[in-house]
Every structure is written in C-alpha cells, then in structure tokens.
Design a protein around this motif. Structure first.
Motif, short mmCIF file in Angstrom:
data_model
loop_
_atom_site.label_atom_id
_atom_site.label_comp_id
_atom_site.label_asym_id
_atom_site.label_seq_id
_atom_site.Cartn_x
_atom_site.Cartn_y
_atom_site.Cartn_z
N LYS A 434 61.62 68.88 96.90
CA LYS A 434 62.19 67.59 97.31
C LYS A 434 63.03 67.76 98.58
O LYS A 434 62.91 66.97 99.53
N GLY A 435 63.86 68.80 98.60
CA GLY A 435 64.65 69.06 99.79
C GLY A 435 63.80 69.46 100.98
O GLY A 435 64.06 69.06 102.12
N HIS A 436 62.76 70.25 100.73
CA HIS A 436 61.88 70.71 101.80
C HIS A 436 61.12 69.56 102.44
O HIS A 436 60.91 69.53 103.66
N ASP A 437 60.73 68.57 101.63
CA ASP A 437 59.89 67.48 102.13
C ASP A 437 60.66 66.25 102.59
O ASP A 437 60.23 65.55 103.50
N GLU A 438 61.83 65.98 101.99
CA GLU A 438 62.47 64.69 102.21
C GLU A 438 63.87 64.77 102.81
O GLU A 438 64.50 63.74 103.01
N GLY A 439 64.39 65.95 103.08
CA GLY A 439 65.69 65.99 103.74
C GLY A 439 66.63 67.02 103.16
O GLY A 439 66.57 67.33 101.96
N VAL A 440 67.52 67.51 104.00
CA VAL A 440 68.43 68.58 103.61
C VAL A 440 69.34 68.15 102.47
O VAL A 440 69.73 68.97 101.63
N VAL A 441 69.69 66.86 102.40
CA VAL A 441 70.63 66.41 101.38
C VAL A 441 70.11 66.70 99.97
O VAL A 441 70.89 66.96 99.05
N TYR A 442 68.79 66.71 99.80
CA TYR A 442 68.22 66.96 98.48
C TYR A 442 68.28 68.43 98.08
O TYR A 442 68.02 68.77 96.93
N TYR A 443 68.61 69.30 99.04
CA TYR A 443 68.86 70.68 98.65
C TYR A 443 70.09 70.77 97.74
O TYR A 443 70.28 71.77 97.05
N GLY A 444 70.93 69.71 97.77
CA GLY A 444 72.06 69.67 96.85
C GLY A 444 71.61 69.64 95.40
O GLY A 444 72.23 70.26 94.53
N VAL A 445 70.52 68.92 95.13
CA VAL A 445 69.96 68.90 93.77
C VAL A 445 69.49 70.30 93.39
O VAL A 445 69.75 70.78 92.28
N TYR A 446 68.81 70.95 94.33
CA TYR A 446 68.34 72.32 94.08
C TYR A 446 69.51 73.26 93.81
O TYR A 446 69.45 74.09 92.88
N ALA A 447 70.59 73.13 94.58
CA ALA A 447 71.76 73.99 94.39
C ALA A 447 72.37 73.78 93.01
O ALA A 447 72.76 74.73 92.32
N LEU A 448 72.45 72.52 92.57
CA LEU A 448 73.06 72.23 91.26
C LEU A 448 72.23 72.80 90.11
O LEU A 448 72.79 73.40 89.18
N VAL A 449 70.92 72.62 90.16
CA VAL A 449 70.10 73.16 89.06
C VAL A 449 70.05 74.68 89.11
O VAL A 449 69.91 75.34 88.07
N LEU A 450 70.22 75.27 90.30
CA LEU A 450 70.26 76.72 90.40
C LEU A 450 71.57 77.25 89.81
O LEU A 450 71.58 78.30 89.15
N ILE A 451 72.67 76.53 90.04
CA ILE A 451 73.94 76.89 89.40
C ILE A 451 73.80 76.81 87.88
O ILE A 451 74.30 77.67 87.14
N GLY A 452 73.08 75.78 87.41
CA GLY A 452 72.83 75.67 85.97
C GLY A 452 72.06 76.86 85.43
O GLY A 452 72.36 77.36 84.34
N ALA A 453 71.08 77.36 86.20
CA ALA A 453 70.31 78.53 85.76
C ALA A 453 71.20 79.77 85.70
O ALA A 453 71.09 80.58 84.76
N LEU A 454 72.08 79.94 86.68
CA LEU A 454 73.01 81.07 86.68
C LEU A 454 73.94 81.00 85.47
O LEU A 454 74.15 82.01 84.77
N CYS A 455 74.50 79.83 85.22
CA CYS A 455 75.41 79.66 84.08
C CYS A 455 74.69 79.88 82.75
O CYS A 455 75.27 80.43 81.80
N THR A 456 73.43 79.45 82.67
CA THR A 456 72.66 79.65 81.44
C THR A 456 72.55 81.12 81.10
O THR A 456 72.74 81.53 79.94
N ALA A 457 72.24 81.93 82.09
CA ALA A 457 72.16 83.38 81.86
C ALA A 457 73.52 83.95 81.45
O ALA A 457 73.61 84.81 80.57
N LEU A 458 74.58 83.43 82.06
CA LEU A 458 75.93 83.90 81.75
C LEU A 458 76.32 83.61 80.31
O LEU A 458 76.68 84.51 79.54
N TYR A 459 76.26 82.33 79.92
CA TYR A 459 76.76 81.99 78.58
C TYR A 459 75.81 82.48 77.48
O TYR A 459 76.25 82.79 76.37
N THR A 460 74.52 82.58 77.78
CA THR A 460 73.58 83.06 76.76
C THR A 460 73.79 84.55 76.50
O THR A 460 73.82 84.99 75.33
N CYS A 461 73.91 85.33 77.56
CA CYS A 461 74.16 86.76 77.40
C CYS A 461 75.52 87.00 76.74
O CYS A 461 75.66 87.88 75.88
#
Length: 667
Positions: A434-461
């Motif tokens: 979405k960010g690649h095709d429609e604008g840099v602002v949508y990289y914010g969505v990518y950053a948020l879900v990536l933070i979620g992935a990092l936190c998932t590994a943290l709290y699960t481990c």
C-alpha cells in the motif's frame, strides 16, 4: 438431505441442547456436559457434510453480478472473489411492520461456509476441554447450557440472510457472553466484568442498529443478497456521503464486538470467566464475529470507511502488543495478544484484502484456542493460579501442554512454516505494498503492524520462558501435573493445526479434489487465490524476498530481546517492573482508557443524570404528573362542595347560569 434442512439442524441442535439442559439437567453436570458436547460435535459433522456435499467445483468462478455492459467495481470484484457463488439463498417471512417484512433465512456461500467450519470445529473441541476443566464446578450444568446458547447465537450470525436477523443473533451473543463471563457470579470481579462487557457492547451495537435502520431507509432492503445486487448494479451509490455514514455506523458493531478503539476495555476484564469461555470468546466466536461481519458487508463499505478501519486496526496492532508486555496474568497477556491480532485483521480489511483477514481469522482460531486452552491446563494444574511469576518449570511436568503451547506460540509469532506466518506476514506485506503503490504516508501502517510483529515475539517468548522453562516459582507449580485426556486431546488436535493449517496455500488437494489441506476447497477459495495473487504481485515488483527477510529478522529480534531481558532474568517478578516501574505501569494501564471512562462516568455522566433526574421530578412529575393531578383534585373537590343535594342551592346555581349566559349573549 437438502441443504436448508441441514443448515436448520445445524442451527437448532445447540438450542435444543440448551433447552434440555435448562429444563432437566441443571443439577446433573456430567450429563449436561455430555449433551452439550454431543450437540457440538454433531454440528461439526453436519457442517462438514453440508460443505462437502453442496460444493460444486464448476462454481469456483463467481459470475459478475452486473449488466453485461458494465464491469464490477474493484471492491465488488474483491467481494466476489472472496464470497464465491451463492450456494443457498433461503428466506421465509416472519413478521411485518408497515412496509417492512422481517424474514428469517440462510445465505450460504464460500465465506459463510468457512466461518461455519471454523466456529463448529474449534467450539466443539473447546467444549470437550471444558468437561475436564469444569469437572468439579458446582455450576457445571449451567455452564454447558450457556455454551450451547453461545454456539447457537454464533451460528445464527454466520448463517443469517439479512442484517436484522444478524442483529438479533448479535445481541444473543452479547447476552451469552454476559452469562458466561459471570459464571463465578459470587465474586464481585466476575459480576463487574460481565456488566462491563454487556454495557460496552451495547454502545457499539447502538451505532450498529442505527446503521441497519439507515441502510434499510437508503437502499430499501436489509437482505444481504439484495444489497449485493444493488451495489453490483449501481456501484456509484457508495460515493455518497450517506453511504459513508452508513458504513461507519455499521462498523460500530465491529468496534464493540471485536473490542477495537475506543471500546477495547471490556475484553481483558472478560478473563474473569472460566478459561474455556475465554478461549471461545477470543478464538472462534464473539470477537471473530466482528471481523466476519466486516468481510460479509465489505461491498457496502466505501473507501473512506475502509481508510478509517485500516488506521485504527494498525494502531491497535501496535498498542495492544505493547500493552501485553505490562501484564503478569497469563490470560490477560493472551487477551492483549488477541486485540493485536484483531488489529491485523481490521488492517487487512481496510487495505482492501478481506480475504486475508478471513485467512488470519481461521489461522488465529487454531493457535489462539491452543494458547488459551493451554493456559487453562496450566491454571488448572496450578490450582487456579494465574500469575506467570508464580509458575515456571512446567514443561517437564506437563509435556503435552508445554509442547502444544510451544507450537501455538511459534504460530503466534509467525515463525516460518507455522500457520500464523502465512496469514500474518501476508497482511504485513499488503501494508508495505500500500505504501509502495499509493504514497509514503501509508508506510505508517506498515510500521505499526511491524511494531506489532516485534511485540508479539517479545511477549510470546516472555510468556513461554517464564511459565514453562526455568525452575518452579511456587509450591503449586512444583506440584503440578499433566491434565486429563479430555483436556490434552483438544490441545493436541488444535496444536497440530497451529503447525499445519496454513499449508493450505500450497494447494494440496485430496479426497477427490474436495479437500485442500485441512480445509474443504470451497472454504479455502476464500483466501487462497488472494494469497497467491498478492505473492505474485510482490514477486513481479521485486519485493517478495526482501519482505520475507525483513519479517524473519523482526521475529528473531523480538525472540532474542525477550530471551536476553526475560529469559535470563533472576528477579522474582517482572524485570521491566523492577528496572523501570513507570514504563511497566504505563503498559499495565493500557493507555488509561479505564481511568478516563471512570472519570467520565463519575464526573460527567453522573452529573448529567442528576440534572435529568431533577428535571424529571420538577417538570415531568410535578408539572405534568403531580401538578395536573392536584389541579384535577381541587376542581373535583369544588364540584363536590357545589353538589350538596339542596333544592335552594340548585335554584341559585340555575339563576347564576342564566345570568352568565345573558352576560355573554348581550356582548
């Protein structure tokens, strides 16, 4: 057997089970459990039968539901790809109010078939687990009656052919959750948690109901098949401001039921109920209903509505992952994990990939049910202790629970080749695209879900290492032992699905082409083609391998950080609480939403209620009630005094009347 009869039987079996338990078996817990479990597995078997015997491979391609001269809109094309052809559209009139006829019926397609399979399968195994977990509970009969009502309500949502019928069962799910969360009604916390869940959901459902009413007024119908036809032939209707408002109001139902911003506060308190209830709510039924509903009405959601859903879901993904690090209760940690994963599903819908949201819903149902049932097994073995820092060393004492919990944990983290990796990583990749095709602002969505992935590994481990590794931290953990077969068998079944359910994307067909991996082909079509299409697009743009590597590095970073910070810690409690109490407190309070709501209720809403109460007494009761009644009483008393039974008095009244009449006549 004809499909309408099979679906009717699927819907009514849990209701019949609940009625039998309520009338005859409330004091006979073991027999009530048997009736409920048998009904659950019969529903699962009938669901598989209905899907396999009604599926026609020739209907894999959905015919465009538009005139030959027009192409469906992109949103409608997405909907058609996901839902596939309609297997059954069956409806019967029930009530009529003016011009509106209230009907009850079934609308069955690939999407509802997938949800039917997920709900019936996971709920049945959770019910079997409950037989062991609730073995000594004095309210066992009442509990299993509640489970049957819960399953009946959820199946009604899945099969409903119109929004009003869906709303009726939507409210029944809310009632069922209220009843089950309050199972331990003798404790204040359970009572408060059940009321909180009920009230918060009513807030979201009020907006949902307004959306349904407005939808009927604007489009002239609430039948899903008719709405699909209207939007298919007239996609321009979604460009109006009214369509946006209807979409936002309908989304309120999702916000309440799936506990998204700002109504997420009820979900963690719902852990006051028995652990199997938590598994039902979080894995396959209540909170999943919101995501299913968004997918079900995707063709009604304008781009503005989807845009809001996307950002709100991405924010919840990151925030809930962080909040999970501030919890020491094993069930509350998993509750925030559910919030984070629901954020992933909402993000997928907002990105225009409802198929991936349903894909993740199905995968999440497998591994989150395993995690919650595994936590229930641990809690049961530790004499209902829920503090993870009073556990430890349980892998040796509970090997089946520990190994299945590990499989589900790896799926939760999206480790490659586990079920969660296929669905979660595809959503993360879609956000980057979405960010690649429609604008840099949508990289914010990518950053948020990536933070979620990092936190998932943290709290699960963190969760796994503290609970299952190291040494026992309490006497209860030291004397723990493996749970009974009725609890471990569901763990093994769901744990294996946590590993291999995602392999459906490899398109391994068997059973004469009716099955694709562990899913019937009709169900798999909901998401397999979308997953393949996204993968192909990423490869064509040269993004596939780089995104895969990034996702793996994020997971490894989270696992390594959790091992260093939590796995090697020698502190008795949480190391974050010891090193940075303020940071831990901030995460524990999950944004102070509860504090803000408590302040609002005590200082704003209560004042408004006091003013309204005073106005009720002064204006309505006094002026409209007591004032009118008093004036009427005085007038009646005056008439009684005038009616004395004396002929002389009547002559005087007659003369007074004549004079009064003469006075007005002469004017």
């Amino acid at each position: 057997m004809e499909l309408p009869k099979v679906l009717s039987l699927i819907l009514l079996l849990p209701l019949a089970s609940a009625v039998v338990i309520a009338l005859f078996l409330r004091k006979r817990g073991n027999l009530a459990a048997l009736v409920s479990i048998m009904a659950g597995f019969m529903v699962m078997g009938l669901s598989v039968y209905a899907i396999l015997h009604s599926f026609d491979p020739a209907r894999l391609v959905y015919p465009a539901n538009t005139p030959a001269t027009a192409l469906p809109s992109p949103a409608m094309q997405t909907w058609q790809q996901m839902a596939g052809p309609t297997w059954l559209d069956f409806s019967r009139h029930w009530l009529q109010f003016g011009n509106y006829v209230f009907s009850m019926g079934f609308h069955f397609n690939n999407l509802s078939a997938l949800m039917l399979l997920v709900v019936s399968f996971v709920a049945s195994w959770i019910q079997l687990f409950s037989a062991g977990y609730m073995a000594d509970d004095e309210g066992k009969g009442r509990f299993f009656g509640g489970l049957s009502i819960f399953m009946f309500s959820m199946l009604g949502i899945v099969l409903a052919d119109n929004l009003v019928m869906l709303f009726v069962f939507w409210e029944l799910v809310g009632f069922s959750s209220y009843m089950l969360i309050a199972h331990y009604y003798k404790t204040d916390f359970a009572n408060m948690a059940s009321k909180k869940a009920f009230i918060v959901n009513r807030i979201g459902d009020f907006g949902f109901l307004l959306g349904i009413i407005w939808c009927w007024d604007h489009y002239g119908t609430v039948r899903l098949s008719e709405l699909e036809n209207i939007i298919g032939f007239h996609p321009g209707l979604l460009n109006s401001a009214t369509a946006v408002k209807i979409g936002l109001l309908l989304t309120c139902g999702f916000i309440g039921k799936s506990a998204q911003f700002p109504l997420q506060v009820w979900l963690t308190d719902a852990m006051a109920g028995p652990t199997p209830v938590s598994a039902l709510i979080h894995a396959a039924t209540m909170v999943a209903a919101g995501v299913y509903f968004l997918a079900r009405v995707f063709f009604l959601l304008p781009p503005e509505t989807l845009h809001w859903i996307m950002w709100a879901g991405a924010a919840m993904t990151a925030c809930a992952g962080l909040w999970a690090l501030g919890q020491t209760d094993i069930k509350k940690t998993l509750a925030y994990s559910t919030l984070s994963h629901l954020g992933y599903m909402a993000t997928a819908v907002g990105l225009g990939y409802p198929q991936l949201a349903m894909f993740h819903l199905a995968m999440h149902a497998c591994f989150k049910a395993t995690l919650f049932l595994g936590s229930g097994s641990v809690i049961h073995a530790c004499h209902h202790e829920q503090d993870i820092y009073k556990m430890g060393g349980l892998l040796k004492k509970m090997p089946v629970t520990g190994l299945t919990f590990l499989l589900a944990s790896l799926a939760n983290c999206a480790v490659p080749f586990f079920s969660g990796a296929y669905s979660k990583d595809s959503i993360i990749s879609a956000a980057f695209l979405k960010g690649h095709d429609e604008g840099v602002v949508y990289y914010g969505v990518y950053a948020l879900v990536l933070i979620g992935a990092l936190c998932t590994a943290l709290y699960t481990c963190r969760l796994y290492s503290v609970v299952f590794l190291g040494k026992s931290r309490s006497d209860d953990a030291g004397h723990a032992h493996e749970s009974s077969a009725s609890m471990t068998i569901p763990l093994v079944v769901l744990g294996l699905l946590s590993l291999g359910a995602g392999w459906v994307v490899y398109d391994w067909k068997w059973a004469g082409g009716l099955m694709n991996g562990v899913f019937p082909v009709g169900c798999a079509q909901v998401f397999v083609s979308a997953f393949a299409g996204l993968s192909q697009t990423l490869e064509e743009k040269g993004l596939g391998h780089s995104l895969e590597i990034t996702n793996i590095l994020v997971i490894l970073a989270g696992l390594f950080a959790a091992y260093v910070f939590y796995g090697r810690s020698q502190t008795a409690g949480d190391p974050l609480a010891a090193k940075s109490p303020r940071a831990f407190r901030t995460l524990e309070r999950h944004g102070w939403f509860d504090d803000v709501y408590d302040w609002y209720v005590a200082h704003v809403q209560q004042r408004i209620c006091d003013i309204a109460g005073a106005l009720d007494v002064l204006v309505i009761k006094f002026a409209g009630g007591w004032g009118t009644a008093g004036a009427t009483g005085l007038f009646g008393a005056a008439l009684r005094r005038a009616t004395v039974g004396s002929i002389h008095a009547y002559v005087y009244w007659f003369l007074a009347g004549v004079l009064l009449f003469w006075f007005f006549a002469m004017r």
